[in-house]
Scaffold this motif. Structure first.
Motif, PDB file in Angstrom:
ATOM      1  N   LYS A 130       0.821  -1.218   0.000  1.00  0.00           N
ATOM      2  CA  LYS A 130       0.000   0.000   0.000  1.00  0.00           C
ATOM      3  C   LYS A 130       0.849   1.261   0.000  1.00  0.00           C
ATOM      4  O   LYS A 130       0.448   2.297  -0.517  1.00  0.00           O
ATOM      5  CB  LYS A 130      -0.950  -0.018   1.204  1.00  0.00           C
ATOM      6  CG  LYS A 130      -0.288  -0.015   2.561  1.00  0.00           C
ATOM      7  CD  LYS A 130      -1.274  -0.319   3.683  1.00  0.00           C
ATOM      8  CE  LYS A 130      -1.482  -1.801   3.819  1.00  0.00           C
ATOM      9  NZ  LYS A 130      -2.383  -2.208   4.883  1.00  0.00           N
ATOM     10  N   ASP A 155      -4.766  -5.924  -0.343  1.00  0.00           N
ATOM     11  CA  ASP A 155      -5.114  -5.522   1.021  1.00  0.00           C
ATOM     12  C   ASP A 155      -6.571  -5.958   1.259  1.00  0.00           C
ATOM     13  O   ASP A 155      -7.444  -5.689   0.422  1.00  0.00           O
ATOM     14  CB  ASP A 155      -4.979  -3.993   1.128  1.00  0.00           C
ATOM     15  CG  ASP A 155      -4.597  -3.558   2.527  1.00  0.00           C
ATOM     16  OD1 ASP A 155      -4.601  -4.410   3.440  1.00  0.00           O
ATOM     17  OD2 ASP A 155      -4.296  -2.361   2.707  1.00  0.00           O
ATOM     18  N   SER A 156      -6.827  -6.651   2.369  1.00  0.00           N
ATOM     19  CA  SER A 156      -8.117  -7.347   2.508  1.00  0.00           C
ATOM     20  C   SER A 156      -9.317  -6.396   2.444  1.00  0.00           C
ATOM     21  O   SER A 156     -10.342  -6.738   1.848  1.00  0.00           O
ATOM     22  CB  SER A 156      -8.147  -8.146   3.809  1.00  0.00           C
ATOM     23  OG  SER A 156      -7.923  -7.298   4.905  1.00  0.00           O
ATOM     24  N   GLU A 157      -9.178  -5.197   3.024  1.00  0.00           N
ATOM     25  CA  GLU A 157     -10.299  -4.245   3.023  1.00  0.00           C
ATOM     26  C   GLU A 157     -10.598  -3.776   1.600  1.00  0.00           C
ATOM     27  O   GLU A 157     -11.758  -3.612   1.220  1.00  0.00           O
ATOM     28  CB  GLU A 157      -9.972  -3.022   3.893  1.00  0.00           C
ATOM     29  CG  GLU A 157      -9.770  -3.322   5.375  1.00  0.00           C
ATOM     30  CD  GLU A 157      -8.427  -3.956   5.689  1.00  0.00           C
ATOM     31  OE1 GLU A 157      -7.606  -4.157   4.758  1.00  0.00           O
ATOM     32  OE2 GLU A 157      -8.199  -4.279   6.871  1.00  0.00           O
ATOM     33  N   ASN A 223      -2.182   1.915  10.186  1.00  0.00           N
ATOM     34  CA  ASN A 223      -2.519   1.068   9.037  1.00  0.00           C
ATOM     35  C   ASN A 223      -3.890   1.454   8.490  1.00  0.00           C
ATOM     36  O   ASN A 223      -4.071   1.575   7.279  1.00  0.00           O
ATOM     37  CB  ASN A 223      -2.484  -0.410   9.441  1.00  0.00           C
ATOM     38  CG  ASN A 223      -2.785  -1.326   8.269  1.00  0.00           C
ATOM     39  OD1 ASN A 223      -2.167  -1.214   7.213  1.00  0.00           O
ATOM     40  ND2 ASN A 223      -3.776  -2.203   8.421  1.00  0.00           N
ATOM     41  N   GLU A 227      -4.818   3.017   4.936  1.00  0.00           N
ATOM     42  CA  GLU A 227      -5.814   2.351   4.090  1.00  0.00           C
ATOM     43  C   GLU A 227      -6.921   3.303   3.634  1.00  0.00           C
ATOM     44  O   GLU A 227      -7.525   3.090   2.572  1.00  0.00           O
ATOM     45  CB  GLU A 227      -6.406   1.150   4.826  1.00  0.00           C
ATOM     46  CG  GLU A 227      -5.383   0.029   4.950  1.00  0.00           C
ATOM     47  CD  GLU A 227      -5.890  -1.223   5.638  1.00  0.00           C
ATOM     48  OE1 GLU A 227      -5.159  -2.218   5.647  1.00  0.00           O
ATOM     49  OE2 GLU A 227      -7.021  -1.206   6.154  1.00  0.00           O
TER      50      GLU A 227
HETATM   51 MG    MG Z   1      -5.637  -4.226   5.386  1.00  0.00          MG
END
Ligand code: MG
Ligand code: NDP
Length: 391
Positions: A130, A155-157, A223, A227
């Protein structure tokens, strides 16, 4: 794991850069399960010669890169015949045009060359790194129009949002994005408790197992702040419409709310192999190697607002993002220096946020209109941060 009728129509040739890290090793785990669908063409690591040599032996890529050349001769000895070796920081950019999917699993600003190189070469960029997008968003944006180039978030989100946004048009129908945060190991801690937390406490993440930098960032909510900027750059949504909610179970990975009040959420077990596999196989889906949620059993999903007093880094990221220009690059670079200083035992946990705040106050207001401007902001911010740590 191999499932009939679930083969991506085109086999992908994959470059895994940052192959020895948490994202890199999980990517290779997925690829090893599906030799019919994926082939490794390039690997890169910073200095982990043992693991890189073992990966080269197992996957037989055409080329590997070692960024820190100290032990390059030793690695060369251990590589199987037919595997070329490139050494030094330029090697990352050079390997980023290998294959048709490039996984950027490098940690920190060092991943910039991969992000730029893969998009310039018209590859699919499966982006875990990121920091490169946060620092260089305005420079990366036009490269996404390169013929063949495609950016799929790992990135999971953001992978969750990518899935949610398949339900409607972000330009015309989206009301807001809601990023979920686990809250990290210090959720609910008082300022007095936070004053005494140490490195081991910060590295004990309740729901995710990740590399040390992002784990510390999760403990400060930096983080999540990064994000927020990442979501702005990826989906072109203004900051006022990007919200954060704390969801300790890490089951809902993020949500999109549309104009009519419909909220679409993506739920799954907290396992990075889902977003990595999604980015590799998109628009297909792979069979899950780790199972799926059973929502017919009794289960609680909690949501609460973040504590922005105890975790000031979240708001700091909104400030930097809204300020624009090289402010995100500046904040992210200073944060990397402060996290390293924390991991080295030089500063306390609460000083990460304090020093990030002071570093951002020193931002020089420069625009992010070129790669050179981003590089200059990164090194100036690191200089400021190092002075703050030394003081
Ligand atoms: Mg994440
Ligand atoms: P790790 O620390 O586990 O791994 C980092 C990888 O990058 C290693 O392969 C390392 O090589 C390599 N590396 C380190 N420095 C350099 C450098 N200067 N040049 C080239 N390669 C380098 O990190 P993670 O896998 O946890 O994170 C990678 C990225 O993915 C980060 O940007 C993180 O924010 C993001 N991310 C990670 C998630 C996770 O679950 N881990 C979740 C979401 C995002 P070596 O081993 O030789 O040092």
């Amino acid at each position: 794991m191999r499932g009939d009728g679930n083969l991506p129509p085109v086999a992908h040739r994959v470059a895994v850069l940052g192959s020895t890290g948490s994202i890199g090793t999980q990517t290779l785990e997925i690829i090893a399960e599906r030799p019919d669908a994926f082939e490794v063409v390039a690997l890169a690591a910073h200095s982990n010669v043992e693991l890189l040599a073992a990966q080269a032996e197992q996957f037989r890529p055409g080329v590997v890169a070692l960024i820190d050349g100290t032990r390059a001769a030793e690695l060369k000895e251990r590589l199987p015949a037919g595997v070329d070796l490139e050494v030094g920081s330029d090697a990352l950019a050079s390997l980023s045009s290998e294959g048709d999917v490039v996984v950027n699993g490098v940690v920190g600003f060092a991943g910039l060359g991969v992000t730029l190189g893969a998009l310039r070469a018209g590859r699919r960029l499966a982006l875990a790194n990121k920091e490169s997008l946060i620092a260089a968003g305005p420079v990366v944006a036009p490269l996404r129009d390169t013929p063949g180039a495609e950016l799929i978030p790992v990135d999971s989100e953001h992978c969750a949002l990518h899935q949610c946004l398949r339900a409607g048009s972000p330009e015309r129908e989206l009301a807001e994005l809601v990023l979920t945060a686990s809250g990290g190991p210090f959720r609910g801690h008082s300022p007095a408790q936070l004053a005494t937390v140490g490195v081991e406490d910060a590295l004990a993440h309740p729901t995710w197992s990740m590399g040390p930098k992002i784990t510390v960032d999760s403990s400060t909510l930096m983080n999540k702040g990064l994000e927020v900027i990442e979501a702005h750059e990826l989906f072109g949504v203004d900051y006022a419409r990007i919200k954060v909610t704390v969801h300790p179970q890490s089951i809902v990975h993020s949500m999109a709310t549309f104009r009519d009040g419909a909220t679409i959420a993506q739920l799954s077990l907290p396992d990075m192999r889902l977003p990595i596999g999604y980015a590799l196989a998109y628009p297909e889906r792979l069979d899950s190697p780790f199972g799926a949620l059973d929502l017919t059993t009794k289960m609680h999903l909690d949501f609460e607002p973040p504590d922005t007093q105890a975790f000031p880094c979240l708001q700091l990221a909104y400030h930097a993002g809204t300020a624009g220009g090289t402010a995100p690059a500046w904040l992210s670079a200073a944060n990397e220096v402060h996290v390293d200083a924390f991991l080295d035992g030089v500063i306390r946990w609460q000083q990460i946020a304090e020093l990030n705040t002071r570093a951002l106050e020193c931002w020089d207001g420069a625009p992010a209109d070129s790669v050179e401007a981003v590089l200059a902001a990164d090194s100036a911010a690191r200089e400021v941060a190092r002075r703050l740590v030394a003081a």
